[in-house]
Design a protein around this motif. Structure first.
Motif, short mmCIF file in Angstrom:
data_model
loop_
_atom_site.label_atom_id
_atom_site.label_comp_id
_atom_site.label_asym_id
_atom_site.label_seq_id
_atom_site.Cartn_x
_atom_site.Cartn_y
_atom_site.Cartn_z
N LEU A 152 5.15 7.40 -3.28
CA LEU A 152 4.69 6.09 -2.83
C LEU A 152 5.84 5.29 -2.23
CD1 LEU A 152 2.45 4.00 -2.56
CD2 LEU A 152 2.92 3.28 -4.92
N ARG A 153 7.01 5.36 -2.87
CA ARG A 153 8.19 4.66 -2.35
C ARG A 153 8.55 5.15 -0.95
NH1 ARG A 153 10.77 0.22 -2.06
NH2 ARG A 153 11.02 -0.03 -4.32
N ARG A 154 8.49 6.46 -0.74
CA ARG A 154 8.80 7.00 0.59
C ARG A 154 7.81 6.48 1.63
NH1 ARG A 154 9.70 11.80 -2.32
NH2 ARG A 154 7.63 12.59 -1.75
N TRP A 155 6.54 6.45 1.28
CA TRP A 155 5.52 5.95 2.21
C TRP A 155 5.78 4.50 2.58
CZ3 TRP A 155 0.42 8.22 -0.29
CH2 TRP A 155 0.29 9.55 0.12
N VAL A 156 6.08 3.69 1.57
CA VAL A 156 6.31 2.27 1.82
C VAL A 156 7.54 2.08 2.71
CG1 VAL A 156 6.94 0.07 0.74
CG2 VAL A 156 5.18 1.52 -0.31
N ASN A 157 8.60 2.81 2.42
CA ASN A 157 9.82 2.70 3.25
C ASN A 157 9.56 3.14 4.69
OD1 ASN A 157 11.33 1.73 1.13
ND2 ASN A 157 12.21 3.72 0.59
N GLU A 158 8.75 4.18 4.85
CA GLU A 158 8.41 4.65 6.20
C GLU A 158 7.60 3.61 6.96
OE1 GLU A 158 6.45 8.34 5.56
OE2 GLU A 158 8.28 9.41 4.97
N ILE A 159 6.72 2.92 6.24
CA ILE A 159 5.91 1.87 6.87
C ILE A 159 6.82 0.75 7.36
CG2 ILE A 159 4.20 0.07 6.43
CD1 ILE A 159 2.93 2.04 4.38
N VAL A 160 7.76 0.33 6.50
CA VAL A 160 8.69 -0.74 6.87
C VAL A 160 9.50 -0.33 8.09
CG1 VAL A 160 10.72 -2.04 6.13
CG2 VAL A 160 8.83 -1.69 4.54
N ALA A 161 10.01 0.89 8.08
CA ALA A 161 10.84 1.37 9.20
C ALA A 161 10.03 1.45 10.49
CB ALA A 161 11.42 2.73 8.86
N SER A 162 8.76 1.84 10.39
CA SER A 162 7.93 2.02 11.59
C SER A 162 7.60 0.70 12.28
CB SER A 162 6.63 2.73 11.22
OG SER A 162 5.79 1.88 10.45
N LEU A 163 7.71 -0.41 11.56
CA LEU A 163 7.38 -1.71 12.14
C LEU A 163 8.51 -2.26 13.01
CD1 LEU A 163 5.47 -3.24 9.11
CD2 LEU A 163 4.50 -2.43 11.26
N GLY A 164 9.66 -1.61 12.98
CA GLY A 164 10.71 -1.85 13.96
C GLY A 164 11.48 -3.15 13.86
N VAL B 166 -3.72 3.16 -1.89
CA VAL B 166 -2.80 2.06 -2.20
C VAL B 166 -1.80 1.88 -1.06
CG1 VAL B 166 -0.92 1.33 -3.73
CG2 VAL B 166 -3.03 2.25 -4.70
N ALA B 167 -1.27 3.00 -0.56
CA ALA B 167 -0.31 2.94 0.54
C ALA B 167 -0.94 2.31 1.79
CB ALA B 167 0.20 4.35 0.86
N MET B 168 -2.19 2.62 2.04
CA MET B 168 -2.88 2.05 3.21
C MET B 168 -3.07 0.54 3.04
SD MET B 168 -5.72 5.03 3.97
CE MET B 168 -6.47 4.10 5.31
N THR B 169 -3.36 0.12 1.82
CA THR B 169 -3.51 -1.32 1.55
C THR B 169 -2.18 -2.03 1.75
OG1 THR B 169 -5.27 -0.91 -0.06
CG2 THR B 169 -4.12 -3.03 -0.20
N ILE B 170 -1.11 -1.43 1.26
CA ILE B 170 0.23 -2.01 1.44
C ILE B 170 0.57 -2.08 2.93
CG2 ILE B 170 2.70 -1.60 1.07
CD1 ILE B 170 2.00 -0.49 -1.69
N GLU B 171 0.22 -1.03 3.66
CA GLU B 171 0.51 -1.00 5.10
C GLU B 171 -0.18 -2.16 5.82
OE1 GLU B 171 0.49 2.16 8.83
OE2 GLU B 171 -0.82 2.51 7.10
N LYS B 172 -1.44 -2.41 5.50
CA LYS B 172 -2.17 -3.51 6.14
C LYS B 172 -1.50 -4.85 5.86
CE LYS B 172 -6.71 -1.25 6.00
NZ LYS B 172 -8.07 -1.28 5.40
N LYS B 173 -1.07 -5.04 4.62
CA LYS B 173 -0.42 -6.30 4.25
C LYS B 173 0.93 -6.45 4.95
CE LYS B 173 -2.71 -6.73 -0.23
NZ LYS B 173 -2.56 -6.78 -1.71
N LEU B 174 1.66 -5.35 5.07
CA LEU B 174 2.97 -5.41 5.73
C LEU B 174 2.81 -5.63 7.24
CD1 LEU B 174 4.95 -2.59 3.88
CD2 LEU B 174 5.20 -5.06 3.64
N ILE B 175 1.77 -5.09 7.82
CA ILE B 175 1.51 -5.34 9.24
C ILE B 175 1.23 -6.82 9.47
CG2 ILE B 175 -0.16 -4.96 11.10
CD1 ILE B 175 -0.40 -2.06 10.12
N SER B 176 0.50 -7.42 8.52
CA SER B 176 0.21 -8.85 8.62
C SER B 176 1.49 -9.67 8.52
CB SER B 176 -0.75 -9.25 7.50
OG SER B 176 -0.99 -10.64 7.52
#
Length: 211
Positions: A144-156, A193-203
């Motif tokens: 889960l930590r790797r997924w979250v970090n990848e999401i953060v990195a992908s947002l640039g 859970v990762a998808m939910t976190i991704e939506k919130k981070l995109i916001s």
């Protein structure tokens, strides 16, 4: 896993009738595998395991998976210690029946056999199951930590924007981490859970960009 070993051992000794009495800790334990009074603890354990199983099924794990593992292990030890096929030495105590007290020397020898053949085996199996649960949990948290970090990195984002996003990600990561450790979040639910976190981070990312 020293704590798990201590808990497994204590519960298994209690279930087997080999643990000192709380009110007389200095008194030698006389092993009486045919005592109906001592065997009553097995009935109580069975009822407790049933209650925990129902709670797991109706309200989610909440850490009760580990509790059930401990109880199952102690129940297994208690049954094995009174099983003549597992501990054939207990037959030497059969003539003393349910209420008779065997000679302490004989009871001591048989008790040692019960510890070796029943308790130690059950404790080892219980600890192994708990360790497997801990290993799975650690792997799930890392994933889960790797997924979250990848999401953060992908947002640039860079600089302050990145720091703010990472801080928010850490907050969102905290709750599911606790749930995984408690056993109330299954491995199958991590992706959702990762998808939910991704939506919130995109916001949050959109909010940063609009500033």
């Amino acid at each position: 896993m020293e704590g798990a070993l201590a808990m497994c051992t204590h519960l298994s000794l209690v279930a087997s009738g080999l643990s000192p009495r709380p009110n007389r800790p200095d008194r030698e334990v006389v092993f009486q595998p045919y005592s109906s009074r001592d065997a009553h603890i097995l009935l109580q354990l069975k009822r407790t395991v049933k209650v925990v199983s129902v709670l797991n099924a109706t309200k989610g794990g909440g850490g009760r998976g580990r509790i059930k593992t401990l109880l199952d292990g102690s129940l297994s030890a208690g049954k094995a210690a009174r099983n003549e096929r597992v501990v054939p030495e207990i037959r030497k105590l059969k003539e003393f029946g349910s209420d008779g007290t065997p000679p302490s020397a004989l009871a001591r020898v048989v008790a040692e056999a019960a510890r070796e053949r029943a308790v130690e085996v059950s404790v080892a199996a219980c600890v192994a199951r708990l360790m497997a649960m801990e290993t799975d949990t650690a792997e799930q948290i890392s994933r889960l930590r790797r997924w979250v970090n990848e999401i953060v990195a992908s947002l640039g984002h860079t600089g302050g924007g990145y720091d703010r996003l990472q801080k928010e990600a850490n907050k969102l990561f905290h709750a599911p981490t606790l749930q995984l450790r408690e056993g109330s979040l299954s491995g199958e639910e991590i992706e959702a859970v990762a998808m939910t976190i991704e939506k919130k981070l995109i916001s949050v990312s959109t909010s940063i960009e609009q500033r």
